[in-house]
Design a protein around this motif. Sequence first.
Motif, PDB file in Angstrom:
ATOM      1  N   UNK B 160      50.221 -15.069-103.338  1.00  0.00           N
ATOM      2  CA  UNK B 160      50.686 -16.203-104.146  1.00  0.00           C
ATOM      3  C   UNK B 160      52.162 -16.500-103.874  1.00  0.00           C
ATOM      4  N   UNK B 161      52.880 -15.495-103.369  1.00  0.00           N
ATOM      5  CA  UNK B 161      54.285 -15.720-103.001  1.00  0.00           C
ATOM      6  C   UNK B 161      54.339 -16.457-101.664  1.00  0.00           C
ATOM      7  N   UNK B 162      53.576 -15.932-100.706  1.00  0.00           N
ATOM      8  CA  UNK B 162      53.498 -16.525 -99.370  1.00  0.00           C
ATOM      9  C   UNK B 162      53.160 -18.011 -99.439  1.00  0.00           C
ATOM     10  N   UNK B 163      52.298 -18.356-100.378  1.00  0.00           N
ATOM     11  CA  UNK B 163      51.806 -19.731-100.476  1.00  0.00           C
ATOM     12  C   UNK B 163      52.949 -20.737-100.503  1.00  0.00           C
ATOM     13  N   UNK B 164      54.055 -20.367-101.120  1.00  0.00           N
ATOM     14  CA  UNK B 164      55.182 -21.280-101.265  1.00  0.00           C
ATOM     15  C   UNK B 164      55.717 -21.736 -99.910  1.00  0.00           C
ATOM     16  N   UNK B 165      55.597 -20.880 -98.905  1.00  0.00           N
ATOM     17  CA  UNK B 165      56.178 -21.191 -97.596  1.00  0.00           C
ATOM     18  C   UNK B 165      55.188 -21.902 -96.672  1.00  0.00           C
ATOM     19  N   UNK B 166      53.954 -22.102 -97.135  1.00  0.00           N
ATOM     20  CA  UNK B 166      52.959 -22.745 -96.277  1.00  0.00           C
ATOM     21  C   UNK B 166      52.958 -24.253 -96.482  1.00  0.00           C
ATOM     22  N   UNK B 167      52.557 -24.969 -95.444  1.00  0.00           N
ATOM     23  CA  UNK B 167      52.530 -26.423 -95.512  1.00  0.00           C
ATOM     24  C   UNK B 167      51.145 -26.956 -95.869  1.00  0.00           C
ATOM     25  N   UNK B 168      50.272 -26.079 -96.378  1.00  0.00           N
ATOM     26  CA  UNK B 168      48.940 -26.509 -96.805  1.00  0.00           C
ATOM     27  C   UNK B 168      48.685 -25.969 -98.208  1.00  0.00           C
ATOM     28  N   UNK B 169      47.823 -26.663 -98.964  1.00  0.00           N
ATOM     29  CA  UNK B 169      47.594 -26.236-100.349  1.00  0.00           C
ATOM     30  C   UNK B 169      46.826 -24.917-100.438  1.00  0.00           C
ATOM     31  N   UNK B 170      47.135 -24.145-101.464  1.00  0.00           N
ATOM     32  CA  UNK B 170      46.457 -22.871-101.710  1.00  0.00           C
ATOM     33  C   UNK B 170      45.884 -22.897-103.125  1.00  0.00           C
ATOM     34  N   UNK B 171      44.577 -22.636-103.243  1.00  0.00           N
ATOM     35  CA  UNK B 171      43.935 -22.568-104.551  1.00  0.00           C
ATOM     36  C   UNK B 171      43.503 -21.130-104.802  1.00  0.00           C
ATOM     37  N   UNK B 172      44.040 -20.553-105.853  1.00  0.00           N
ATOM     38  CA  UNK B 172      43.774 -19.157-106.186  1.00  0.00           C
ATOM     39  C   UNK B 172      42.601 -19.059-107.144  1.00  0.00           C
ATOM     40  N   UNK B 173      41.582 -18.312-106.763  1.00  0.00           N
ATOM     41  CA  UNK B 173      40.434 -18.103-107.636  1.00  0.00           C
ATOM     42  C   UNK B 173      40.664 -16.776-108.333  1.00  0.00           C
ATOM     43  N   UNK B 174      41.249 -16.860-109.492  1.00  0.00           N
ATOM     44  CA  UNK B 174      41.770 -15.700-110.202  1.00  0.00           C
ATOM     45  C   UNK B 174      43.241 -15.944-110.472  1.00  0.00           C
ATOM     46  N   UNK B 175      43.743 -15.385-111.554  1.00  0.00           N
ATOM     47  CA  UNK B 175      45.118 -15.647-111.952  1.00  0.00           C
ATOM     48  C   UNK B 175      46.045 -14.500-111.594  1.00  0.00           C
ATOM     49  N   UNK B 176      47.038 -14.779-110.792  1.00  0.00           N
ATOM     50  CA  UNK B 176      48.082 -13.792-110.547  1.00  0.00           C
ATOM     51  C   UNK B 176      49.168 -13.980-111.606  1.00  0.00           C
ATOM     52  N   UNK B 177      50.111 -13.063-111.663  1.00  0.00           N
ATOM     53  CA  UNK B 177      51.216 -13.230-112.607  1.00  0.00           C
ATOM     54  C   UNK B 177      52.083 -14.412-112.195  1.00  0.00           C
ATOM     55  N   UNK B 178      52.292 -14.548-110.891  1.00  0.00           N
ATOM     56  CA  UNK B 178      53.066 -15.677-110.388  1.00  0.00           C
ATOM     57  C   UNK B 178      52.118 -16.776-109.917  1.00  0.00           C
TER      58      UNK B 178
END
Lengths: 368, 368
Positions: B160-178
Motif C-alpha cells: 500500500x506504500x509502494x502504490x503511491x509511487x506507481x502510475x496506475x491505480x491500485x485497489x486493495x481487497x482488504x484494509x491496511x492501516x495505511x
Amino acid sequence: MWRACCNLDKLETLTLTHLSASNDGIEVGVAGIKDVAARAGVSISTVSYVVSGKRKIKDETRERIYQAALELGYAPVVNAVNESKHCTHVLAVSSPLRPYTDVSNYAAFFFALATAAKKYGYDLLLLMHEAGDHEMQRVAEDRIVDGIFLLDVLLSDSRTEIAASLNIPVVSIGCANNTSAVYSVDLDFAGMGREAIEKAYLLGHRHIMLYCPGRHAFIEGSNFLVRFTDAAMQRAEELGVTVTRKFAPGKTIDDVNLTIDEAFGEDPQISAIICEESVSVGAIIASLNRRGLRVPEDISLMAACVGGSSSRLADELPMNPNAVCERAVEIMIAALRGERHDVGYVELLPAEYHARGTMIARKLPTRN
Amino acid sequence: MWRACCNLDKLETLTLTHLSASNDGIEVGVAGIKDVAARAGVSISTVSYVVSGKRKIKDETRERIYQAALELGYAPVVNAVNESKHCTHVLAVSSPLRPYTDVSNYAAFFFALATAAKKYGYDLLLLMHEAGDHEMQRVAEDRIVDGIFLLDVLLSDSRTEIAASLNIPVVSIGCANNTSAVYSVDLDFAGMGREAIEKAYLLGHRHIMLYCPGRHAFIEGSNFLVRFTDAAMQRAEELGVTVTRKFAPGKTIDDVNLTIDEAFGEDPQISAIICEESVSVGAIIASLNRRGLRVPEDISLMAACVGGSSSRLADELPMNPNAVCERAVEIMIAALRGERHDVGYVELLPAEYHARGTMIARKLPTRN
DNA sequence: CTGAAAGCGCTTACAG
DNA sequence: CTGAAAGCGCTTACAG
C-alpha cells in the motif's frame, strides 16, 4: 527495467566509432545510415536497400551491412530485430468454470504454474471461460500470450482441437482423448486407481467403498476421476474385491451420512473406504463415528485424487500439482525456445503415497 | 481483432482532401506534413514545431493544426494519440505467498475478480511475490497491466506504500492501516466479529470458544482475522461473555482434538464454538462427538471468515468474495476511466449470515 | 508568435 | 550487383 527477451546487450555496450558529421557540430551517440555505410564500406543507397529489402543485395555485402548496423546500434535494424524476437513473457492458463468446478482445487495449480513459470521470467494470465474456446483464440491472435496451459481437461475437450489452429504452443495439464495438437502432462491416474485398490487388498481388505464426488463430474468426463475410477474398478475385479461405488449428492454432513448409510446398507462388510476427494474426509470420519466405527481400527480410510487443500486427516494419493506443473512449464519453455517440436507428446507422472496411519490391516471378525 | 481501447474509428473513415503533390505522380492516402500545413493554413515549420513541441505555438493555431492532422490521419500525431490512450486491458492480482497462506482461499477471489473484470473486457495477470513489491513496480513500469488488485492485505502492508509511487491505480481487497494511496474494499470484519458474538449471546450462550487458525497469521497481521477477533473479543467483554480463544497448531484430527480438549479444560461450560476457518469444521464436529457432545444439541457451532471452500457443515459468516471483488472491479474501472480520483477511499461491505441450523438456543443444564 | 530557407536522413530511378 | 545524385519529408537556426 530491461526485459530479457530483447537480448541486445551487445549493442548497448558498443561505442560509436563513426559519427555523423553534420555541420551544426558533433552529434554523439546516434548512428545514421551514413555511419553504417562508412563502417560497411558501401554507399548509403546500398544500406538503404538492405534495410528496406526493396532490392536484392549480395549475401556477403548484406551480412557486412547488418553487422555494421548492429554494432553501431542503427535504430531501424535494431528495432526490426527486436520486433521479430518480440515475446510477451506471459503464459495463459485456461481454467474452465464448469457447474461442478471446485475452484479451490485450481489454486494449487495456479500457484505451482506461476512459481515454475517465474523461474523463466514468465507471468501468468488467468483465462476463464464458461463458454468455450473463444478466449484461447483471442489471446493467441492478439498475441497477448506466448503459450497456453489447459487445466481441468475433459476426455473429450474442444480446447485440444482448437489448439491445432493456434500459432502458439499449448500444454495440457491432464490427458484428453485427442492429444495430437498439444503437449500433455498428467499424473498417472489409472496407475493411482490400481495402486489404491492394491494397497487395500494387500492389507486384507476385500470389501471396499469408493466414495465419489457428485455424479456430474463423471458424466461430463472430467478426465482424472474417470481414469482413476475405471482403473480401480477393473483392478478390483481382477483381484476379486467387492467394490461399492457411491456418488455423494453433496457435501453437507447429511449428504455424507446418507452416502455412507447407503454403502453399508448394500455391503455391511465394507472395511475400507477410498474417498476421491478431500473436503468430505472429516465428515466421513464423523459419520463413521456416529455408526460406532472408528478410523482406522474398524475402517481403513484413504483419500485419493486430493487436490490443493489436503485435509491431512487420512492416507493420501495426492494430485501433486507442483510436480505436474513444473514439468508442464519445462515443456512449454522448451517448445517456445524451439528446442522441441514433438507436439502430441504425452508424459504421465507416477503418484506418491502419503501414509498417515489410516490404512491398516483388516481386523479379523471377532465373533460370528 | 480491433481492440476497443484505440478509438480512432473517426480517422479511419475520413478521406484525404489534400494530397501531397510530389513530382513523381499522384500519391494517394499518405498525408504528409505539407498536407497538414496546407489544411491548417500555416507553414510546414509551424506544424513541425507543434508535433515536436520544441517551440511554443499559439493555442488557437496549435488546435487548428491538431485538428487538420487528425482529419488527414497524419501518422506522427495519430500514433501519439494512440500511445497516450494505449491500455493493455490486463489487470494484475498481487497474491503474496506467505508461509501460512492457504492458497485454496485465493481461488474464489481469482475467479470472482476474473469474472467481474471480464464484463469490462479485462484479463487478469497473476502476480505472486514471496519477496515483496518488486513485481508491482515491474508490471507498472513495463506497462504490462493497467491496474493492480491487492489480495491478502496485512495491517502493515508495504504494497500500500509502494502504490503511491506507481502510475496506475491500485485497489486493495482488504484494509491496511495505511489506505491513503489505494482504493480499499473489504468486508466489515469488525462488524462480523460483533455479529458472531451477538448471535451467540442472544441464543443464551455465555461461554464461547473462539477457534483460530495458526498463530502466525495473527502475528504477521493478516488483516481480517485480527479485525474479526479483536471486535469479537471486545463485544464479548461488553456483553459479559466468557471467551476462550485457542490457536490450532495444525489441521490434522490430532491438532483439532488437542485444541478442543484444551479449550474445554479451561472452560467446561463452553456451549458454542465460533471457528474462524472452514476446513476444520468437520474435524471439530468429529472431535466433539468423541467427547460425547453433539452439534447443535449440546454445542452450537458457527464458521466465520469462511473463504472460498465452504464446508457447508455449519452456520457461516462467509467472506463473500463475489460481492467484494465486484465492487473492487467497479472501482478499478471507474478509476481507469478517470471517473473518480478519490484515492484513499475505503468501502466496507456488510457480512451476510448463512444459517444451517447449527446455532441454537443454549440447552439449560438438566441436573446440577 | 510565425515563415522562408538551408540542411539532414533516407529513398529511388538512373547509370554502369 | 552497386554507386552517384536528384528529390522528398522533416527539422531548425535565422529573420521578422
